[in-house]
Design an enzyme around this catalytic site. Sequence first.
Site, PDB file in Angstrom:
ATOM      1  N   TYR A   1      22.677  18.184   9.140  1.00 39.18           N
ATOM      2  CA  TYR A   1      22.500  16.743   8.930  1.00 39.18           C
ATOM      3  C   TYR A   1      23.168  15.937  10.043  1.00 39.18           C
ATOM      4  CZ  TYR A   1      22.817  12.124   6.803  1.00 39.18           C
ATOM      5  OH  TYR A   1      22.736  10.778   6.570  1.00 39.18           O
TER       6      TYR A   1
ATOM      7  N   LYS B   1      21.302  13.446  12.866  1.00 38.59           N
ATOM      8  CA  LYS B   1      21.553  12.014  13.029  1.00 38.59           C
ATOM      9  C   LYS B   1      22.112  11.691  14.414  1.00 38.59           C
ATOM     10  CE  LYS B   1      20.017  10.649   9.074  1.00 38.59           C
ATOM     11  NZ  LYS B   1      18.837   9.756   8.974  1.00 38.59           N
TER      12      LYS B   1
ATOM     13  N   ASP C   1       0.853  -1.179   0.000  1.00 37.76           N
ATOM     14  CA  ASP C   1       0.000   0.000   0.000  1.00 37.76           C
ATOM     15  C   ASP C   1       0.890   1.231   0.000  1.00 37.76           C
ATOM     16  OD1 ASP C   1      -2.335   1.544   0.037  1.00 37.76           O
ATOM     17  OD2 ASP C   1      -2.384   1.594   2.230  1.00 37.76           O
TER      18      ASP C   1
END
Length: 264
Positions: free
Chosen positions: A152, A156, A55
């Site tokens: 970034y 993280k 889906d």
Amino acid sequence: MSRHVLITGVAGGLGGAIAERFAAAGDRITGVDTREEPLRERLDAIAAAHGVATDAVTADLSGPDAGEVVGRAWRRSGPVDVLVNAAGIWPATPLLEMTAPMWDHVLGINTRAPMLTTVALARLAVAEGRPASVVNLASGAAIRARPGAAHYSTSKAALEMLTRSCAVELGAAGIRVNAVSPGFVAGSSQEVNPITEEYAAAVSGNPLGRIGQPDDVAAAVFFLASPEAAWTTGAVLRVDGGSSAGNPALPVHWTEPTSVQSPR
């Protein structure tokens, strides 16, 4: 027994490979991405190859309603057994050019969205007394800064702590939360997250001597979500060819062999 696996970022290289790995085991897949056409194409290919139900949920995970994708998947395809937060962006922005909207956009997708989806899953799972497993995709950038990646790397590093925090708070409810931290991997989405050949050459060295492949990461994610990892939570599994251990290309620090001298 077939599980329902919800994976974000399925139109990308890593997200698609992760979906493929779970589908190969007979699991049902709900894929999430902002790019509707490539998302549906990837899921259709997976369904045809493995004969599993898939889906597609098209959604923007950058906003405060990112967690709603879990409820949509749960209502449409049944309770979610595994959540994989694979969606992420890594734009290059020099620190002196950074703005608040740039910073917030990266942190929103890379850190806030996994928090919101994990909380949404936990609420539903706890209400029904069901166990669940969450696997986040971290990065070697969490422990190694580089130019242009302050947002970034921070996102993280925060995601690794979020993984541990969720593991501590949700463990008693039977919800395991772990992370996989990939090194440089070939086949990531150049369309959304382009990199230069110069950058790839600079970061591709590691003790095992080869560039990582999406399947390397997918195998680690699959393991952490499996019964074989039933007593593992709050872990960050580094799948990077050993690059976080050290750099084998560095020369010996002294030109002549030396011996340890006894202290006088």
